[in-house]
Design an enzyme around this catalytic site. Structure first.
Site, PDB file in Angstrom:
ATOM      1  N   SER A   1       0.841  -1.195   0.000  1.00  0.00           N
ATOM      2  CA  SER A   1       0.000   0.000   0.000  1.00  0.00           C
ATOM      3  C   SER A   1       0.875   1.243   0.000  1.00  0.00           C
ATOM      4  O   SER A   1       2.007   1.209   0.494  1.00  0.00           O
ATOM      5  CB  SER A   1      -0.885   0.031   1.251  1.00  0.00           C
ATOM      6  OG  SER A   1      -1.517   1.293   1.374  1.00  0.00           O
TER       7      SER A   1
ATOM      8  N   TYR B 112      -1.258  -0.273  10.403  1.00  0.00           N
ATOM      9  CA  TYR B 112      -1.461  -0.798   9.050  1.00  0.00           C
ATOM     10  C   TYR B 112      -0.272  -0.418   8.171  1.00  0.00           C
ATOM     11  O   TYR B 112       0.292  -1.257   7.457  1.00  0.00           O
ATOM     12  CB  TYR B 112      -2.754  -0.207   8.480  1.00  0.00           C
ATOM     13  CG  TYR B 112      -3.088  -0.627   7.069  1.00  0.00           C
ATOM     14  CD1 TYR B 112      -3.647  -1.880   6.808  1.00  0.00           C
ATOM     15  CD2 TYR B 112      -2.885   0.233   5.985  1.00  0.00           C
ATOM     16  CE1 TYR B 112      -3.979  -2.258   5.508  1.00  0.00           C
ATOM     17  CE2 TYR B 112      -3.206  -0.137   4.685  1.00  0.00           C
ATOM     18  CZ  TYR B 112      -3.758  -1.384   4.457  1.00  0.00           C
ATOM     19  OH  TYR B 112      -4.075  -1.759   3.183  1.00  0.00           O
TER      20      TYR B 112
END
Lengths: 245, 435
Positions: free
Chosen positions: A138, A151
């Site tokens: 990501s 995350y």
């Protein structure tokens, strides 16, 4: 025809990518937790042209289940040459910063499981002398931010791990692709307010398949996240620590 | 809460929440607000809106389930669009048996509005080719509905405006076609009498018939237009599909105004290509010329537009539609998009279906406020006097009185409405006192 393992096959990006592969006539081995949804997706992919669409129910957090998974996929597809690793959760930052137990669980889902699977796959593909491992990381892994650093750091681990794996396996004929999507409009992000930076899973899927075909090392998708992240990565820490990102 | 345009007419959207489903195994959202299934938002008015409530987005239910290449039966999740069905089945020689004026509609929406196409005189509407569907009610029951199972709910859901529950999957019978081509012809006619004569003559030999009408023509020219007919046909071996474009911005004002309209209509009527004896069309420009321009509805500017589609019984059709066209031409409020077609006599299967024997006129009106609404009310008076009906999928303004006359069975239908489902349209026409 590729023989493709898709991990997290019920996720929106994985399903959209599987449709692209199906249209090319590839054989697919779909892994996820929900058997009903996996079967529905497999039926759909066969009608869309997949040479084969097999399903396998498993929880990605079972870190010792991966060798058996790969044996099964290889056996059912008659070989394995491509993997798309797309499972994961969008961490609740507030909960994960309050509890180290929760933080560890998120790392298990979003980093360790990817690294275990990459290790197993990397060794098998190295032995067979070819293969492609595409991993969804990501843009959040490019720099830790207070709003989602649990995350983000799990994704940073995936990014660094796949970077090293790519260097190791490149001379062995194995392609490792690190995929860094920006904002994608999926059920995982349903609660977010959408704006012009948001992309659809179908757009991201097309870019992923092209990157797999062309042997691209790192994919920012959509492309404009590359310049955005170059800026964000280069803000001096003295300033960055005062920002509310 | 969202303020984006949610219906095709681009009239201001109410405060409502969109909750998207990701698969057919998802439960209905848990909320105390009312629910309304929402697909691709091609309904023109407020039948796909739910002010103060929740729209249940169905586009995540976009999987094919099964397709039998020998029988032409396809089963899909309800958020699959008719265009997506064609993508899968046309290369195998199968095509939807009833196809509306856009391919960007979901199967669920096609059922909920019992949509019709240019072959209504021969094939009826969407419901005639529906083998069955699964309906999720808010009490958690998933009911299989077909002409033989839960038959009343089956009939109530066809044309039931999404109010009877959430359609999750459906089976359709497709029609066999030789390929993507339509052969036919296109010709001018000078009056409504000529239109009706052409229709009567063409309907025995042609599967598809439709006419465009010049809405600015007055006097002796009233009702002139272009008549198009066609049949599926063999054609060149090509898989190329026409490329489309997108209207990139909403112009600050409607590009359709009395000046541009009269000029445009005359040019369109007299252009040489209006007459073609042996035409061969790809199915996309034949069925869906407007789909080639994505978001063409922005052409009417930021105030949006209304569409009026009525059906008038055949015996009065020529007089009543003639009167309507005259009013529209005099008002100078009309637009380029005017379609006239005769419906066949096949009885619809839906309790609330719009198609019924007669002639149906559809016309767009840029939203110019009070004068536009007054004209539409005048058209309603003519439709009501002729015992006709107006299509709810196109409507944003019909009165409760008009609705109850067009659909006198509405109270029997209301018994099948799911207690947790509602829409802006439904509340407008049923909860308001009739004055």
């Amino acid at each position: 025809m590729r023989r493709i393992l898709i991990m997290g096959a019920t996720s929106a990006i994985a399903e959209a990518t599987a449709r692209e592969f199906a249209a090319l006539g590839d054989a697919l081995f779909l892994v996820g937790r929900n058997p009903d949804r996996l079967t529905a997706i497999a039926d759909d992919l066969r009608l869309r042209g997949a040479a084969q669409a097999e399903t396998w129910v498993m929880d990605a957090r079972e870190l010792n289940a991966y060798p058996a998974l790969l044996d099964e996929a290889t056996q059912r597809l008659g070989g394995l040459d491509t993997a798309l690793i797309a499972h994961g959760t969008l961490t609740d930052q507030i909960a994960a910063q309050a509890s180290s137990e929760m933080m560890l669980a998120e790392f298990q889902t979003n980093a360790l499981s990817h690294m275990v699977l990459c290790t197993e796959l990397g060794n098998r593909f190295e032995a067979q002398g070819h293969g492609c491992i595409a991993v969804i990381s990501s843009v959040a892994g490019d720099r830790g931010r207070q709003s989602n650093y649990v995350y983000g750091s799990a994704k940073a681990a995936v990014t660094a791990f796949t970077s090293g794996l790519r260097q190791r396996l490149h001379p062995k004929g194995v392609h490792v692709l690190t995929i860094k999507p920006g904002f994608v409009d999926t059920p995982m992000t349903a609660a977010f307010k959408k704006g012009p930076l948001w992309a659809t899973p179908a757009t991201v899927a097309k870019a992923i398949v092209k990157a797999v075909q062309r042997g691209k090392p790192v994919l920012y998708t959509p492309w404009f996240w590359w310049p955005i992240m170059q800026i964000i990565k280069n803000v001096p820490e003295a300033i960055f620590r005062k920002l509310k990102l | 809460m969202s303020r984006q345009a949610f219906s095709w007419g681009r009239l201001p959207a109410p405060e409502q929440r969109l909750i998207k489903l990701a698969s057919r195994f998802d439960a209905l959202p848990t909320t105390t607000e009312s629910l309304l299934p929402y697909g691709l938002g091609r309904s023109y008015g407020d039948s796909c809106l739910n002010s103060g409530g929740v729209l249940v987005g169905t586009r995540g239910l976009d999987r094919y389930i099964a397709f039998d290449r020998d029988s032409g039966v396809i089963e899909v999740e309800a958020g699959v669009s008719l265009g997506e069905i064609i993508e899968l089945t046309l290369p195998q020689g199968w095509f939807p048996a009833a196809l509306p004026g856009t391919r960007f509609v979901t199967v669920g929406g096609a059922i909920a509005n019992d949509v019709h196409g240019k072959n209504h005189h021969r094939a009826g509407s969407f419901g005639h080719h529906l083998l069955g569907f699964e309906l999720l009610r808010s009490d958690g029951q998933a009911l299989h509905c077909s002409p033989t199972a839960n038959a009343e709910l089956f009939a109530a859901t066809i044309g039931g405006l999404g109010l009877t529950g959430l359609i999750r999957r459906a089976s359709l019978q497709l029609q066999r076609v030789p390929g993507p081509w339509i052969s036919g012809s296109s010709e001018r006619f000078g009056s409504l009498a000529e239109f009706f004569a052409l229709s009567a003559e063409a309907e025995t030999a042609s599967a598809y018939t439709v006419a465009w009408i010049d809405s600015s023509a007055t006097g002796a020219n009233t009702g002139r237009g272009i008549f198009i007919r066609g049949n599926h046909a063999e054609g060149p071996n090509s898989t190329a599909t026409p490329k489309g474009i997108r209207l990139p911005i909403t112009p600050p004002q409607s590009l359709i105004n009395p000046l541009t309209l009269a000029a445009f209509n005359a040019l369109y009527y007299w252009r040489p290509a209006a007459v073609a004896r042996d035409a061969l069309w790809h199915w996309q420009p034949f069925f869906h010329p407007l789909d080639a321009v994505q978001e063409w509805n922005r052409i009417y500017g930021p105030r949006g537009f209304y569409q009026y589609q009525c059906v008038v019984p055949m015996q009065d059709a020529e007089t009543v539609i003639g009167e309507m066209l005259q009013r529209i031409a005099e008002s100078r409020l009309g637009s380029f998009l005017v379609v006239l077609k005769t419906f066949g006599s096949m009885a619809a299967r839906g309790m609330m279906s719009f198609p019924r024997p007669g002639a149906t006129l559809a016309i767009d009106f840029p939203n110019r406020g009070a004068p536009t609404l007054a004209l539409l009310d005048a058209l309603d008076a003519l439709t009501m006097a002729a015992d006709g009906a107006v299509y709810p999928a196109k409507d944003a303004r019909m009165s409760p009185t008009a609705f109850r006359q067009y659909f006198p069975q509405w109270q029997a239908f209301a018994r099948h409405v799911d207690p947790r489902f509602s829409s802006s349209f439904w509340r407008r026409v049923t909860e308001t006192e009739v004055t």
